[in-house]
Design a protein around this motif. Structure first.
Motif, PDB file in Angstrom:
ATOM      1  N   ARG A   1       0.861  -1.172   0.000  1.00  0.00           N
ATOM      2  CA  ARG A   1       0.000   0.000   0.000  1.00  0.00           C
ATOM      3  C   ARG A   1       0.903   1.228   0.000  1.00  0.00           C
ATOM      4  O   ARG A   1       2.106   1.125   0.216  1.00  0.00           O
ATOM      5  CB  ARG A   1      -0.907  -0.026   1.218  1.00  0.00           C
ATOM      6  CG  ARG A   1      -0.176   0.219   2.525  1.00  0.00           C
ATOM      7  CD  ARG A   1      -1.099  -0.012   3.704  1.00  0.00           C
ATOM      8  NE  ARG A   1      -0.745   0.844   4.818  1.00  0.00           N
ATOM      9  CZ  ARG A   1      -1.237   0.684   6.045  1.00  0.00           C
ATOM     10  NH1 ARG A   1      -2.093  -0.288   6.289  1.00  0.00           N
ATOM     11  NH2 ARG A   1      -0.888   1.507   7.007  1.00  0.00           N
ATOM     12  N   ALA A   2       0.281   2.383  -0.231  1.00  0.00           N
ATOM     13  CA  ALA A   2       1.092   3.583  -0.373  1.00  0.00           C
ATOM     14  C   ALA A   2       1.761   3.947   0.948  1.00  0.00           C
ATOM     15  O   ALA A   2       1.103   4.077   1.971  1.00  0.00           O
ATOM     16  CB  ALA A   2       0.212   4.729  -0.870  1.00  0.00           C
TER      17      ALA A   2
ATOM     18  N   LYS B   1      -4.814   2.922  -0.333  1.00  0.00           N
ATOM     19  CA  LYS B   1      -4.415   3.179  -1.726  1.00  0.00           C
ATOM     20  C   LYS B   1      -3.247   2.281  -2.121  1.00  0.00           C
ATOM     21  O   LYS B   1      -2.426   1.903  -1.298  1.00  0.00           O
ATOM     22  CB  LYS B   1      -4.013   4.651  -1.899  1.00  0.00           C
ATOM     23  CG  LYS B   1      -5.057   5.638  -1.412  1.00  0.00           C
ATOM     24  CD  LYS B   1      -6.326   5.607  -2.235  1.00  0.00           C
ATOM     25  CE  LYS B   1      -7.391   6.508  -1.603  1.00  0.00           C
ATOM     26  NZ  LYS B   1      -8.701   6.357  -2.200  1.00  0.00           N
TER      27      LYS B   1
ATOM     28  N   GLU C   1       0.199   0.910  -4.248  1.00  0.00           N
ATOM     29  CA  GLU C   1       1.525   1.382  -4.644  1.00  0.00           C
ATOM     30  C   GLU C   1       2.420   0.161  -4.851  1.00  0.00           C
ATOM     31  O   GLU C   1       2.145  -0.906  -4.311  1.00  0.00           O
ATOM     32  CB  GLU C   1       2.110   2.272  -3.531  1.00  0.00           C
ATOM     33  CG  GLU C   1       3.182   3.239  -4.000  1.00  0.00           C
ATOM     34  CD  GLU C   1       3.355   4.400  -3.009  1.00  0.00           C
ATOM     35  OE1 GLU C   1       2.599   5.375  -3.086  1.00  0.00           O
ATOM     36  OE2 GLU C   1       4.232   4.295  -2.143  1.00  0.00           O
TER      37      GLU C   1
ATOM     38  N   GLY D   1      -1.281   6.653  -5.551  1.00  0.00           N
ATOM     39  CA  GLY D   1      -2.156   5.770  -4.786  1.00  0.00           C
ATOM     40  C   GLY D   1      -3.204   5.072  -5.627  1.00  0.00           C
ATOM     41  O   GLY D   1      -4.050   4.360  -5.115  1.00  0.00           O
TER      42      GLY D   1
END
Ligand code: SF4
Lengths: 345, 613
Positions: B342-343, B352, B354, B597
């Motif tokens: 995740r981000a 979000k 990543e 994201g």
């Protein structure tokens, strides 16, 4: 369901030697760890568990060298994490007898969170915490059990840290078997070890162990000839708690629930507290833990608490068995086909 | 009834957006199921706020679900939506940027109250001023119509009735795109079976939405997207997290070992724990640990006990698991670690996506501790990735990191359900006998440089392992400097040698004469492929390759990279694979990095390629 702690039905003729590895033991000469190792190795053959069914997991620190000296399966793991690894192992393999060897820094500082959660879950483990009230392997810094005011390399002006009371901590974390023993008192230690091994669930034993290099004499008041009778309060289930050369001192409970040491002759025999290891409610054991604030005064030794509670790995196993009985053994094909599916022709 | 025209379209992107309490994820999920059952290819992108229940009507509380479906092969959730269903002003405001020019807006006009407009930062009602003149706007009082539809349902509170407005929206859009209604109706009946009034209310709302589309004079046309011509067989929708969980279960079966899965709740990986904890009849033991460290430690314990052992986490948890990964690397125990990226850094943007964890996967441990790293490319690919990670872990006695991400975790795609009989046998032999002059030496090596594993409980093979350096062969603690170096090189050589056991990197270069290679990894696969398709449709040449194995790289990776004059590496981070490529192969690869994201849009990559062809 899986049988007991890896016990075999028929007692094989095991000896202490069967539990000794070929590794040269490398603690400082005179270290209290030797006595504990020897006690464990001599208790093992009496438990009816063969060496290949035993696993010793340790963290990092002087005590954590322990697995190398046992002719069992073993893992010398990461600082503080022995309880996590042992939890995974004992949960995956309820047929094994899993032991954790740790120290006051390993278990109470870096591994404190894992210790309390292991006790809370009541994972089937026997945890031996060697308490020498100092960091040995890193050469003498304050530990979470060092007394206030202690001068160490990291506390040249004296420690301002409040130490943990490990027994109280274990009881507070809902430990089901909580005991204290002395490395130098072999008969008492082996007795406690046997009882701990027989307990299903987490057994926690704090073993007072002298580090003769960095904290020599920390337990003298409990162990040397001149003082030990004055200061060892032996806890024996079902017996009034008395101690002293002629059992002249006793423990009584005050109206507010707290405990107090009195002259035995000053109270009626019936007023002396009778030790009950199996008391479900832990406050009395907790009060016993607080009778002493350190090993320099009259201090209870023995089993504070030994009660039954569901064991983590056993309940995990029970759920698997129940699910299989209800749904049958898992079928991957069916699982992948579950829910909405459609055919492309 | 008004007679409507029916128009055929090839691909549509719909975005449902509303408050996080409006049930948009459910609506999107149901529309996806009906769409999949109808036979379209599809890809979805759920996009929800980090707050569980953000303040109603707020911009940051908007929850969205985008679905792209088509009569042909779909690769991404779509760059821009053709249709936006906006349940309130905040949803309209945040989603408008993702709507294609002249796109359709279906707005719940009841939610465009003064208060909601103000919360969304509108000074005037966009449905009333002409700010939306570039779009086709349909204002529908969905709340009122839902309440009206459910008015006759007995025992339904007003609040319960109103909650059915997402079903009204679903009914309407289902009509617009000629989706089958029976799948959804059956689902409503099952889902609310225990609450007859709520079930009746939701059914009434769904039917009312459908009927409204059909009878109201508002819509000139109904659309149809024909089924895609996918390979024959039985299909289902699957998300990356479900596929990962099922892949681990499949691997356990194929290895003939029980699965031990230890985890700590963390977004967006928790669904793997949820799914596996249901599957007890498969003999799966799940352990929710007190923290990420304990989860990794317990997984090491399970591995030592001879189970197929795994843990899953996301970035912040990955930081904490590296300690146990280093231990597993020196113990040489099989362990699967799924990192649903995740981000980041730190808490970052928890919901979000990543691709920021490639470097920590490669180099996150102190000392020399290489471990194999693989990355699934689509939600369904997570199934095979879990099996392949398990295979490598078991065969080479090593921790293996699987780099999934938030997009793969929650996104769904149709999946040709594999036949369990077609899965590979990944079983290994455990040691049962002494292997050296009547002794058991845990650090002897087989032809793959893998060490023998003797499981506790095996008579006569008691031995001790640990995090101190091991003596080559015998496995006792060794402080010998030469031994330490030998063991470092041995462990590295073992991981490097896995390259002999994996397929070569495939290159998709139809022209055979492209000058530029686009190479990616993980979840950007769909967007990169779609971008290349568009570039080729425009008559330009581009080659494409995608790395599933990131450590070790396939044997031919360097040769493939050097075949092209230009190499472009799109990544959803600040450029990580590009650094590895440059370092490993001395190729002047260029980065196209995006870290907002959200998954790549094919259009972003298309533009980058076109700049370079
Ligand atoms: S430093 Fe202390 S605890 Fe460590 S081995 Fe030496 S005496 Fe024992």
């Amino acid at each position: 369901m899986v049988e007991g702690n890896g016990a075999v039905g028929t007692q094989a003729a095991l000896t202490k030697k069967d539990f000794e590895s070929d590794q040269e033991v490398r603690w400082c000469p005179g270290c209290g760890d030797y006595a504990i190792l020897s006690a464990v190795q001599s208790v093992m053959p009496t438990l009816g568990i063969e060496p290949h069914k035993v696993v010793v997991v340790s963290g990092i620190g002087c005590s954590s060298r322990f697995p190398y000296y046992m002719n069992t399966y073993g893992m010398h793991s990461i600082h503080g994490r022995a309880a996590t690894i042992a939890t995974g192992l004992a949960t995956a393999r309820p047929d094994l007898s899993v032991w954790v060897v740790t120290g006051d820094g390993d278990a109470l500082a870096i591994g404190g969170n894992h210790l309390i959660h292991t006790l809370r879950r009541n994972v089937n483990l026997t945890i031996l915490m060697f308490n020498n009230q100092i960091y040995g392997l890193t050469k003498g810094q304050l530990s979470p059990t060092s007394e206030r005011g202690k001068v160490t390399k990291s506390t040249p002006f004296g420690s301002v840290d409040q130490p943990f009371n490990p027994i109280a901590l274990a009881l507070g974390a809902e430990g089901t078997f909580v005991a204290r023993a002395l490395a130098v008192d072999r008969p008492h230690l082996t007795g406690v070890l046997s009882r701990a091994a027989a307990h299903r669930g987490t057994s926690f034993i704090e073993v007072y162990q002298n580090c003769n290099i960095f904290n020599d004499g920390a337990f003298d008041m409990l162990t040397d000839k001149a003082h030990k009778v004055q200061n060892q309060i032996r806890l024996e289930h079902g017996k009034p708690i008395r101690f002293g050369e002629r059992d002249e001192r006793a423990v009584v409970q005050l109206r507010d629930g707290s405990l107090k040491i009195v002259e035995a002759g000053s109270v009626a025999e019936g007023e002396i507290l009778v030790h009950d290891e199996h008391r479900g409610e832990p406050s009395l054991a907790f009060a016993l833990a607080h009778l002493s604030t350190g090993p320099t005064m009259p201090t209870p030794i023995g089993i504070f608490r030994d009660v039954e509670r569901p064991v983590y790995g056993d309940d995990v196993e029970r759920q698997l068995v129940a699910a299989q009985a209800k749904l049958g053994a898992g079928d991957l094909g069916k699982l992948l086909m579950s829910g909405d599916t459609w055919e492309v022709k | 009834m008004t007679q409507k025209t029916v128009q055929e379209v090839h691909r549509v992107v719909i975005r449902f957006a509303g408050d996080s309490g409006d049930g948009m994820q459910l609506t999107g999920d149901r529309f996806s199921t009906a769409t999949a059952v109808f036979g379209n290819d599809l890809s979805t992108l759920p996009d929800f706020p980090a707050e569980i229940r953000a303040p109603a009507g707020s911009l940051f509380g908007v929850s969205g679900f985008q679905i792209h479906f088509s009569d042909e092969d779909i690769l991404t959730p779509g760059d821009r939506a053709n249709v936006l269903v906006a349940m309130n002003p905040a949803a309209l405001k945040t989603s408008l940027v993702d709507l294609a020019p002249a796109g359709v807006i279906i707005a719940n006009s009841d939610a465009f109250t003064e208060k909601n407009l103000e919360r969304a930062g509108y000074s005037s009602n966009p449905l009333k001023d002409d700010s939306l003149s570039g779009y086709q706007v349909y204002e529908i009082p969905m709340t009122a119509m839902t309440l009206e539809a459910a008015a006759s349902v007995e025992g339904l509170t007003k609040k319960e009735a109103e909650r059915g407005k997402n079903m009204f929206a679903l009914g309407l859009v289902s009509w617009m795109y000629s989706r089958p209604t029976d799948v959804t109706e059956r689902w409503i009946q099952k889902k609310f079976g225990g609450k007859p009034a709520v079930m009746a209310g939701n059914l009434a709302a769904f039917r009312a939405g459908h009927a409204f589309g059909e009878t109201a004079g508002l819509f000139a046309a109904q659309y149809v997207v024909k089924p895609a011509s996918n390979a024959p067989g039985r299909y289902r929708n699957v998300t990356g997290n479900a596929a990962t969980a099922w892949g681990l279960v499949a691997a356990s079966g194929q290895a003939g070992l029980p699965l031990f899965f230890a985890s700590y709740p963390i977004t967006p990986a928790s669904d793997i724990l949820h799914e596996l904890s249901r599957l007890k009849n498969f003999g799966v033991r799940t352990f929710q640990a007190e923290d990420e460290i304990a989860a990794a430690g317990a997984a090491v314990g399970g591995a030592f006990g001879g189970h197929l052992s795994a843990t899953a986490t996301s970035g912040p948890g990955m930081d904490l698991k590296e300690e146990a990964l280093g231990l597993a690397a020196i113990l040489e125990l099989p362990l699967v670690v799924v990192d649903v990226q995740r981000a980041g850094p730190s808490t970052g943007l928890p919901t979000k996506t990543e691709q920021g964890d490639l470097m920590i996967a490669m180099y996150g441990r102190h000392g020399e501790a290489p471990v194999p790293v693989i990355a699934p490319r689509s939600p369904a690919d997570c199934f095979g990735a879990a099996i392949e990670a398990s295979r490598i872990a078991l065969k080479y006695r090593t921790p293996v990191i699987v780099l999934s991400d938030g997009f793969l975790a929650n996104s769904a795609e149709p999946w040709l359900i594999p036949d369990p009989a077609s899965l590979p046998d990944i079983s290994i032999a455990f040691a049962t006998e002494p292997n050296h002059d009547g002794e058991f030496w845990p650090y002897l090596r087989d032809e793959n440089l893998a060490r023998p594993l003797a499981v506790p409980g095996t008579r006569g093979l008691q031995h001790r392992i640990g995090g101190l350096e091991r003596a080559d062969g015998r496995g006792n603690v060794s402080h010998d400097p030469a031994n330490h170096e030998r063991m470092i090189r041995m462990r590295a050589a073992k991981v490097a040698k896995i390259a002999d056991d994996i397929p070569p990197l495939e290159v998709d270069d139809p022209s055979q004469s492209a000058e530029i290679l686009v190479i990616g990894w993980g979840s950007s696969w769909g967007a990169i492929r779609e971008a290349c398709r568009r570039v080729r449709d425009a008559g330009k040449k581009v080659a494409r390759a995608h790395l599933f194995y990131l450590n070790p790289f396939p044997r031919n990776t360097g040769e493939v990279l050097r075949r092209y004059q230009r190499v472009l590496v799109p990544e959803m981070n600040n450029g990580q694979l590009v650094k590895l490529i440059r370092a490993e192969f001395l190729v002047d690869a260029k980065s196209f990095a995006k870290a907002q994201g959200l998954p790549f849009r094919a259009g972003d990559i298309e533009t980058e390629i076109l700049k370079r062809v």
